[in-house]
Design a protein around this motif. Structure first.
Motif, PDB file in Angstrom:
ATOM      1  N   ASP A   1     -64.825   4.597 -17.189  1.00  0.00           N
ATOM      2  CA  ASP A   1     -66.147   4.088 -16.806  1.00  0.00           C
ATOM      3  C   ASP A   1     -66.042   2.687 -16.210  1.00  0.00           C
ATOM      4  N   TRP A   2     -65.203   1.852 -16.842  1.00  0.00           N
ATOM      5  CA  TRP A   2     -65.095   0.467 -16.373  1.00  0.00           C
ATOM      6  C   TRP A   2     -64.449   0.423 -14.982  1.00  0.00           C
ATOM      7  N   ALA A   3     -63.453   1.271 -14.754  1.00  0.00           N
ATOM      8  CA  ALA A   3     -62.805   1.281 -13.432  1.00  0.00           C
ATOM      9  C   ALA A   3     -63.856   1.589 -12.361  1.00  0.00           C
ATOM     10  N   ALA A   4     -64.753   2.551 -12.646  1.00  0.00           N
ATOM     11  CA  ALA A   4     -65.783   2.916 -11.671  1.00  0.00           C
ATOM     12  C   ALA A   4     -66.796   1.788 -11.493  1.00  0.00           C
ATOM     13  N   ALA A   5     -67.208   1.183 -12.613  1.00  0.00           N
ATOM     14  CA  ALA A   5     -68.229   0.125 -12.541  1.00  0.00           C
ATOM     15  C   ALA A   5     -67.672  -1.109 -11.839  1.00  0.00           C
ATOM     16  N   GLU A   6     -66.416  -1.444 -12.129  1.00  0.00           N
ATOM     17  CA  GLU A   6     -65.802  -2.635 -11.529  1.00  0.00           C
ATOM     18  C   GLU A   6     -65.717  -2.472 -10.007  1.00  0.00           C
ATOM     19  N   GLU A   7     -65.360  -1.262  -9.608  1.00  0.00           N
ATOM     20  CA  GLU A   7     -65.234  -1.018  -8.161  1.00  0.00           C
ATOM     21  C   GLU A   7     -66.610  -1.020  -7.491  1.00  0.00           C
ATOM     22  N   ALA A   8     -67.616  -0.520  -8.206  1.00  0.00           N
ATOM     23  CA  ALA A   8     -68.947  -0.393  -7.597  1.00  0.00           C
ATOM     24  C   ALA A   8     -69.670  -1.733  -7.466  1.00  0.00           C
TER      25      ALA A   8
ATOM     26  N   ARG B   1     -76.404   5.118  -7.140  1.00  0.00           N
ATOM     27  CA  ARG B   1     -75.808   5.528  -5.861  1.00  0.00           C
ATOM     28  C   ARG B   1     -74.431   4.926  -5.640  1.00  0.00           C
ATOM     29  N   LYS B   2     -74.182   3.756  -6.231  1.00  0.00           N
ATOM     30  CA  LYS B   2     -72.877   3.103  -6.037  1.00  0.00           C
ATOM     31  C   LYS B   2     -71.804   3.665  -6.977  1.00  0.00           C
ATOM     32  N   LEU B   3     -72.235   4.406  -7.985  1.00  0.00           N
ATOM     33  CA  LEU B   3     -71.271   4.925  -8.977  1.00  0.00           C
ATOM     34  C   LEU B   3     -70.894   6.369  -8.635  1.00  0.00           C
TER      35      LEU B   3
ATOM     36  N   ASP C   1     -76.574   0.213 -16.118  1.00  0.00           N
ATOM     37  CA  ASP C   1     -77.982  -0.163 -16.022  1.00  0.00           C
ATOM     38  C   ASP C   1     -78.290  -1.319 -16.981  1.00  0.00           C
ATOM     39  N   LEU C   2     -77.792  -1.186 -18.229  1.00  0.00           N
ATOM     40  CA  LEU C   2     -78.043  -2.239 -19.222  1.00  0.00           C
ATOM     41  C   LEU C   2     -77.362  -3.547 -18.828  1.00  0.00           C
ATOM     42  N   ALA C   3     -76.107  -3.440 -18.363  1.00  0.00           N
ATOM     43  CA  ALA C   3     -75.335  -4.654 -18.082  1.00  0.00           C
ATOM     44  C   ALA C   3     -75.888  -5.385 -16.862  1.00  0.00           C
ATOM     45  N   LEU C   4     -76.292  -4.623 -15.851  1.00  0.00           N
ATOM     46  CA  LEU C   4     -76.788  -5.266 -14.626  1.00  0.00           C
ATOM     47  C   LEU C   4     -78.241  -5.704 -14.784  1.00  0.00           C
ATOM     48  N   ASN C   5     -78.923  -5.048 -15.723  1.00  0.00           N
ATOM     49  CA  ASN C   5     -80.298  -5.409 -16.085  1.00  0.00           C
ATOM     50  C   ASN C   5     -81.171  -5.678 -14.854  1.00  0.00           C
ATOM     51  N   PRO C   6     -81.379  -4.671 -14.008  1.00  0.00           N
ATOM     52  CA  PRO C   6     -82.082  -4.904 -12.752  1.00  0.00           C
ATOM     53  C   PRO C   6     -83.590  -5.118 -12.925  1.00  0.00           C
ATOM     54  N   HIS C   7     -84.128  -4.790 -14.106  1.00  0.00           N
ATOM     55  CA  HIS C   7     -85.574  -4.998 -14.306  1.00  0.00           C
ATOM     56  C   HIS C   7     -85.793  -5.702 -15.640  1.00  0.00           C
ATOM     57  N   PRO C   8     -85.430  -7.016 -15.699  1.00  0.00           N
ATOM     58  CA  PRO C   8     -85.499  -7.741 -16.970  1.00  0.00           C
ATOM     59  C   PRO C   8     -86.907  -7.751 -17.550  1.00  0.00           C
ATOM     60  N   GLY C   9     -87.923  -7.781 -16.656  1.00  0.00           N
ATOM     61  CA  GLY C   9     -89.295  -7.807 -17.144  1.00  0.00           C
ATOM     62  C   GLY C   9     -89.634  -6.524 -17.868  1.00  0.00           C
ATOM     63  N   LYS C  10     -89.232  -5.403 -17.290  1.00  0.00           N
ATOM     64  CA  LYS C  10     -89.635  -4.097 -17.823  1.00  0.00           C
ATOM     65  C   LYS C  10     -89.103  -3.861 -19.249  1.00  0.00           C
ATOM     66  N   TYR C  11     -87.817  -4.181 -19.459  1.00  0.00           N
ATOM     67  CA  TYR C  11     -87.219  -3.871 -20.758  1.00  0.00           C
ATOM     68  C   TYR C  11     -86.904  -5.117 -21.590  1.00  0.00           C
ATOM     69  N   GLY C  12     -87.462  -6.271 -21.183  1.00  0.00           N
ATOM     70  CA  GLY C  12     -87.114  -7.539 -21.838  1.00  0.00           C
ATOM     71  C   GLY C  12     -87.345  -7.528 -23.342  1.00  0.00           C
TER      72      GLY C  12
END
Ligand SMILES: C[S@@+](CC[C@H](N)C(=O)[O-])C[C@H]1O[C@@H](n2cnc3c(N)ncnc32)[C@H](O)[C@@H]1O
Length: 382
Positions: A138-145, A65-67, A80-91
């Motif tokens: 992509d980075w410009a969008a992610a950095e701003e978000a 939603r932020k992107l 998604d990978l960089a922010l890793n919001p569910h470390p348990g799920k994909y650890g």
């Protein structure tokens, strides 16, 4: 215990089935997949249920939603990978991917620009420039978000972005079919451990699952490959950070050999007809675009126009003479280009920029291009 042993336990609990194969560390190739017994052609080696895929639908809403709405799936999955919001799920899955050091060592997008911009062969450099442009968007969008503390760093995002670049698979769903092909990409566990060869196992998908099927017989202990596409080594170098020693799809760009030999007028003629640049050769052929450029340097303009229009010479034999002249010219241009490459390799030998392994990879690639050129010169002169 190797991280991939735990990955297999986790994947098995979620319906991933390996049949006659297992991951293993392979010198020079990170992790790869090997046969644990003799495999028959057509055997199903891997089954990955669609529920295990990471897709645009598995990116949590609090990230997507932020992107920007038009952000490509590549950029979304990287966030998604960089922010890793569910470390348990994909650890367990995250634990087996190449380290940041491995990615920095192999992928030109992270290299010292003195090395990547000046010493990559032209075809790889052109791909790198496209990657740089895509990443910048992509980075410009992610950095701003995601500016909050701790902020998402450029290197965190770049690492994730390059993992996505080198590990995604093409996949269609009713929803993704409405998007451009480069937005139909997904990550899948275990399948992303297969290394590439110029021919390999078939990768099939349905709505329910992905499957990898043996393309031929394998003996126990053989590495089992898939083919990421019919890619030449410049593409593999720029996008995946390696080159194959033997690659049936390999080709070399001749622009640096041919363009400097053209006058401004000749360039304008070629440009008018859509034939300026992108001159390629492979082990067996020189492309038609190159032939068009060579002809322009060998025959009067009228004759060249007839050649471009596909008209023959009415059996007068002029065409064979013109072709012989074009072949001699090409052999001479390639001979000079070969010397330039030799100097590039010498310079790389004493250069300090970048890592020794990166310079060594570049030298290896330039030597492959020299071999393609030598094969062509021999053919032209025989
Ligand atoms: C999809 S991953 C394959 C698994 C990977 N080897 C690993 O350790 O996770 C793609 C990456 O594997 C490596 N790779 C794949 N095929 C290779 C090959 N034939 N030779 C060397 N490296 C290869 C490259 O680093 C590439 O970017």
């Amino acid at each position: 215990m190797e991280a991939y042993t735990e990955l297999l336990l986790w994947a098995g609990e979620h319906g991933v089935v390996l049949n006659g194969i297992e991951p293993r560390r392979i010198p020079g190739r990170g992790i790869g997949i090997v046969a644990t017994r003799a495999l028959e052609p057509g055997e199903k080696l891997l089954h990955v249920p669609s529920a295990m895929l990471r897709t645009m639908d598995t990116v949590p809403k609090r990230i997507s939603r932020k992107l920007p709405k038009k952000m490509k799936i590549h950029g979304l999955l990287a966030a998604d990978l960089a922010l890793n919001p569910h470390p348990g799920k994909y650890g367990k899955w995250n634990a087996v991917v190449p380290s940041r050091a491995d990615i920095w060592d192999s992928l030109p997008l992270t290299w010292d620009p003195r090395l990547s911009h000046e010493f990559l062969p032209r075809a790889a450099r052109d791909l790198l420039r496209k990657q740089e442009a895509k990443f910048a968007v992509d980075w410009a969008a992610a950095e701003e978000a995601f500016p909050e503390t701790p902020a998402l760093s450029r290197d965190d995002y770049l690492y994730a972005w390059l993992l996505v670049n080198s590990r995604t698979f093409y996949h269609e769903t009713a929803r993704s079919l409405k998007l451009p092909p480069d937005d139909r990409m997904v990550l899948q566990p275990v399948a992303d451990l297969f290394n590439h060869a110029d021919a390999g196992c078939a990768v099939l998908f349905s709505a329910a699952s992905f499957a990898i099927m043996a393309d031929r017989a394998y003996a126990a202990g053989d590495e089992v490959f898939i083919c990421y596409g019919n890619h030449g080594n410049d593409m593999l170098l720029a996008e995946y950070g390696f080159v194959l020693a033997s690659n049936r799809w390999d080709e070399a760009c001749l622009d640096d050999a041919v363009l400097p030999a053209l006058s401004a007028r000749q360039r304008a003629h070629l440009d008018d007809r859509g034939f300026l640049g992108n001159y390629m050769l492979d082990a067996a052929t020189v492309c038609y675009r190159t032939q068009v450029a060579l002809r322009l340097m060998c025959v009067p303009l009228r004759e060249w126009q007839r050649f471009v229009d596909g008209a023959d010479d009415g059996g007068k034999g002029d065409d064979a003479a013109a072709q012989a002249k074009a072949d001699r010219l090409l052999a001479s241009l390639l001979g000079k280009y070969r010397e330039t490459i030799e100097k590039t390799i010498d310079t790389l030998g004493s250069l300090q920029a970048g890592q020794p392994s990166q310079r060594e990879l570049l030298c290896r690639r330039w030597r492959q291009i020299q071999t393609l050129i030598d094969t062509t010169i021999t053919r032209l002169e025989s």
